[in-house]
Write a protein that holds these residues in place. Structure first.
Motif, PDB file in Angstrom:
ATOM      1  N   UNK A 197       0.850  -1.178   0.000  1.00  0.00           N
ATOM      2  CA  UNK A 197       0.000   0.000   0.000  1.00  0.00           C
ATOM      3  C   UNK A 197       0.892   1.238   0.000  1.00  0.00           C
ATOM      4  N   UNK A 198       0.485   2.290  -0.707  1.00  0.00           N
ATOM      5  CA  UNK A 198       1.324   3.499  -0.755  1.00  0.00           C
ATOM      6  C   UNK A 198       1.391   4.196   0.601  1.00  0.00           C
ATOM      7  N   UNK A 199       2.570   4.734   0.904  1.00  0.00           N
ATOM      8  CA  UNK A 199       2.802   5.488   2.134  1.00  0.00           C
ATOM      9  C   UNK A 199       3.356   6.857   1.751  1.00  0.00           C
ATOM     10  N   UNK A 200       2.689   7.909   2.178  1.00  0.00           N
ATOM     11  CA  UNK A 200       3.154   9.259   1.895  1.00  0.00           C
ATOM     12  C   UNK A 200       4.525   9.497   2.514  1.00  0.00           C
ATOM     13  N   UNK A 201       5.383  10.199   1.791  1.00  0.00           N
ATOM     14  CA  UNK A 201       6.716  10.505   2.309  1.00  0.00           C
ATOM     15  C   UNK A 201       6.615  11.354   3.579  1.00  0.00           C
ATOM     16  N   UNK A 202       7.460  11.095   4.579  1.00  0.00           N
ATOM     17  CA  UNK A 202       7.439  11.929   5.783  1.00  0.00           C
ATOM     18  C   UNK A 202       8.014  13.317   5.554  1.00  0.00           C
ATOM     19  N   UNK A 203       8.576  13.559   4.366  1.00  0.00           N
ATOM     20  CA  UNK A 203       9.059  14.894   4.062  1.00  0.00           C
ATOM     21  C   UNK A 203      10.514  15.130   4.351  1.00  0.00           C
ATOM     22  N   UNK A 204      11.276  14.059   4.582  1.00  0.00           N
ATOM     23  CA  UNK A 204      12.707  14.231   4.762  1.00  0.00           C
ATOM     24  C   UNK A 204      13.438  13.129   4.009  1.00  0.00           C
ATOM     25  N   UNK A 205      14.661  13.423   3.620  1.00  0.00           N
ATOM     26  CA  UNK A 205      15.502  12.443   2.943  1.00  0.00           C
ATOM     27  C   UNK A 205      16.936  12.898   3.073  1.00  0.00           C
ATOM     28  N   UNK A 206      17.847  12.037   2.669  1.00  0.00           N
ATOM     29  CA  UNK A 206      19.262  12.375   2.722  1.00  0.00           C
ATOM     30  C   UNK A 206      19.972  11.658   3.842  1.00  0.00           C
TER      31      UNK A 206
END
Length: 288
Positions: A197-206
């Motif tokens: 199931x798709x999960x929205x990105x928490x808004x951070x990466x790197x």
């Protein structure tokens, strides 16, 4: 009224890191030790208790070191009957190999057990990871599924964190691509088949954006923490909708102290979320 705690570095005679799991039970306002669970064979560096979970009268204990079958990790299911805990099954994946760290993470919900094997190798490379599902059918535990990342890659260590609630499973992997950050995958079982199931990105990466080893599920909500976000860490709460999992809210520590590790551990029950911070305040006393 029952709690289980793993002690993976417990000794057994001259053998080190054999491990054990301690079961506590509440009687009124008093907590006491009900039992101490141990592996069927004492083996050095077994790390029995590296992961534990409980659901009703069943406990699953992970051991990601050697086991009694083929010197790989294992998961053990214990059942309580008439107040007595006894070993019900020793679980090993059909294709598990030495060094897979099978048993690093475990979860149980009803008649289903999920076991993480984050160092499992595959055709995509080493340490892609896997999660193995076992179901209890007609009184016996049977391997039913092996779940991989939708896009498996070397060193993703899929299964390094997981949580199971009924027909819902969340799994963490470490994305080794350009973003180099952790990723959450959600799976739901429908008619016996596990589907992503798709999960929205928490808004951070790197770099240095790791999700903690704790994911918690309750009904149609889920939560996890990231120690690198905010002043002292941050908790992320998700809600399931028709389109998938959406980020509902983020939580920061009310009186944030740098490097407090807010979100190191979490527990969700219905509409209540408890968040732990292990370096909270002078003396490193911690708080929830």
């Amino acid at each position: 009224d029952t709690v289980v705690a793993g002690v993976p570095q417990a000794t057994a005679g001259a053998l080190t890191n054999v491990g054990e799991a301690v079961v506590f039970e509440r009687d009124g306002a008093q907590w006491s030790v009900e039992d101490v669970l141990t592996p069927p064979a004492a083996i050095s560096s077994h790390f029995f208790g590296i992961a534990v979970d409980i659901d009703g009268d069943r406990i699953v204990v992970g051991a990601d070191g050697g086991n009694s079958i083929s010197n790989v990790g294992a998961a053990y299911v214990f059942h309580r009957a008439s107040g007595v805990w006894s070993l019900e099954a020793e679980l090993v994946a059909p294709d598990v190999g030495t060094g897979d760290q099978f048993g690093t993470t475990v979860a149980i919900s009803g008649d289903t057990v999920a076991v993480g094997s984050p160092r499992h190798d595959g055709v995509e490379g080493s340490n892609i990871g896997a999660v193995n599902i076992f179901d209890r059918v007609a009184g016996s535990w049977r391997h039913s599924h092996e779940l991989l990342s939708p896009v498996p890659s070397a060193n993703d260590t899929f299964g390094g964190t997981l949580a199971l609630d009924g027909d819902l499973l969340w799994v963490r992997e470490t994305d080794t691509g350009p973003s180099a950050s952790d990723v959450i995958h959600a799976f739901r079982r429908n008619a016996g088949v596990w589907q992503p199931e798709p999960v929205e990105s928490p808004g951070f990466s790197g770099l240095n954006t790791a999700i903690t080893r704790h994911i918690t599920l309750s009904g149609q909500r889920a939560a996890f923490g990231s120690l690198s976000q905010g002043v002292s860490g941050r908790a992320f709460i998700y809600r399931h909708e028709a389109t998938g999992w959406v980020l509902e809210q983020t939580l920061d520590e009310p009186a944030a102290i740098p490097n407090n590790l807010f979100g190191f551990a979490l527990a969700l029950d219905g509409g209540t979320l408890a968040v732990g911070a292990i370096d909270a305040g002078p003396g490193f006393v911690g708080r929830v």
